[in-house]
Design an enzyme around this catalytic site. Structure first.
Site, PDB file in Angstrom:
ATOM      1  N   HIS A 194     -17.854  -2.135   7.136  1.00 23.29           N
ATOM      2  CA  HIS A 194     -18.768  -1.135   7.258  1.00 23.29           C
ATOM      3  C   HIS A 194     -18.783  -0.847   8.962  1.00 23.29           C
ATOM      4  O   HIS A 194     -19.420  -0.547   9.499  1.00 23.29           O
ATOM      5  CB  HIS A 194     -20.697  -2.245   7.638  1.00 23.29           C
ATOM      6  CG  HIS A 194     -20.565  -2.713   6.393  1.00 23.29           C
ATOM      7  ND1 HIS A 194     -20.624  -1.658   4.979  1.00 23.29           N
ATOM      8  CD2 HIS A 194     -20.510  -3.954   5.784  1.00 23.29           C
ATOM      9  CE1 HIS A 194     -20.591  -1.843   3.738  1.00 23.29           C
ATOM     10  NE2 HIS A 194     -20.866  -3.757   3.901  1.00 23.29           N
ATOM     11  N   CYS A 195     -17.419  -0.895   9.117  1.00 21.13           N
ATOM     12  CA  CYS A 195     -17.267  -0.524  10.865  1.00 21.13           C
ATOM     13  C   CYS A 195     -17.740  -1.117  12.087  1.00 21.13           C
ATOM     14  O   CYS A 195     -17.962  -0.160  13.104  1.00 21.13           O
ATOM     15  CB  CYS A 195     -17.342   1.101  10.950  1.00 21.13           C
ATOM     16  SG  CYS A 195     -16.414   2.578  10.245  1.00 21.13           S
TER      17      CYS A 195
END
Lengths: 149, 161
Positions: free
Chosen positions: B118-119
């Site tokens: 998710h970055c």
């Protein structure tokens, strides 16, 4: 959509749960790293060579079921092969995973044909190819980590 | 500052001697503006205002509570991020199964989730996980859809655990 059972075949799940050659080789002749940072798949491939033949192949790393099973079956499949034979197998497996008409390729990869279903799941192809690209890097002495993302 | 792009409305006048650019913000808004997008945004804001943000918030909280209860009851599920006040997202890991494998099974069961880091790799490290699966709810989701999510997670565990 393709059947999940085509992707997660029993053989693949078996290698995922009990990966073969999951170890380091002390004093390996060739070592290469593969890294798919978006996925979090990481692999190190170790080779022991002798007279142009892969005497031993092993791997360590973490990743999804597809990448683990691919690494497990790959190392089992290349032990005892000459460099050129391993290269040839890499190309066949790669064709099976990425090319449309692969009837011949699938027949010529032996047990690795269980990965043919991965092609129907485009987001998962890179999981299956990472160990193979890492093997190629080890065979050809590439220093940079490889990635299939 | 010179215009970054040429096109309609960014110009005031042009002669062979001199080009005069338009005033701000037009100087930087060359060409046809995103008219359809602006109309769509207005319609979306009208829609949300009519529903009322309080009601939307309450609905999402209710879905979050229901989804949390469902997932927490499943064997092998570890919820990541359990603050008392949080947005309507359910991040979780399934014991011994990689998030991308879970994502593929859920996708197959008709549930769209995000799987991965998710970055937010430092957060993954903080929780000691490689990746998580994340289901995000909005007010238009339903309890039945959360039931489907729970069934699909159960199936992923049966298949890959």
């Amino acid at each position: 959509m393709s059947d999940l059972r085509e992707l997660y075949q029993q053989t693949i799940l078996d290698h995922h749960r009990k990966p073969r050659n999951f170890r380091a080789i002390a004093g390996a002749d060739r070592t290469a790293h593969g890294d798919n940072p978006l996925c979090g798949d990481r692999i190190t491939v170790y080779l022991r060579m002798g007279n142009g033949v892969i005497k031993d192949a092993a791997w360590e790393g973490s990743g999804c079921a597809i990448s683990r099973a691919s690494a497990s079956m790959m190392t089992a499949g290349v032990i005892g092969k000459r460099n050129a034979e391993a290269d040839e197998l890499f190309h066949r497996v790669h064709a099976m995973l990425t090319e449309e008409s692969n009837g011949d390729a699938a027949r010529d990869v032996g047990k690795l044909a269980v990965f043919a279903g991965v092609r129907e799941f485009p987001s998962r192809v890179k999981c299956a190819t990472l160990p193979w690209h890492t093997l190629e890097a080890a065979l050809h002495g590439t220093a940079e980590p490889v990635t299939t993302e | 500052m010179p215009p970054y792009q040429g096109g309609g409305d960014m110009i005031k006048s042009v002669t062979f001697e001199k080009t005069r650019y338009n005033d701000l913000p037009y100087k930087f808004e060359a060409g046809t503006p995103h008219i359809a997008g602006a109309i769509g945004l207005a319609a979306a804001l009208d829609y949300l205002s009519r529903l009322g943000f309080d009601r939307i918030g309450a609905r999402e909280e209710e879905l979050l509570a229901y989804g949390t209860e469902l997932l927490a009851a499943l064997p092998g599920v570890r919820l990541i991020g359990t603050a008392r006040r949080k947005a309507a997202v359910l991040s979780f890991v399934l014991d011994g199964i990689h998030a991308h494998d879970v994502g593929t099974v859920l996708d197959h069961e008709g549930v769209a989730v995000r799987a991965g880091h998710h970055c937010a790799m430092p957060v993954m490290e903080r929780f000691g996980v490689a990746a998580t699966v994340r289901a995000s709810m909005a007010f238009y989701n339903t309890r039945a859809e959360l039931d489907t999510l729970a069934r699909a997670v159960r199936r992923a565990r049966e298949m890959l655990g």
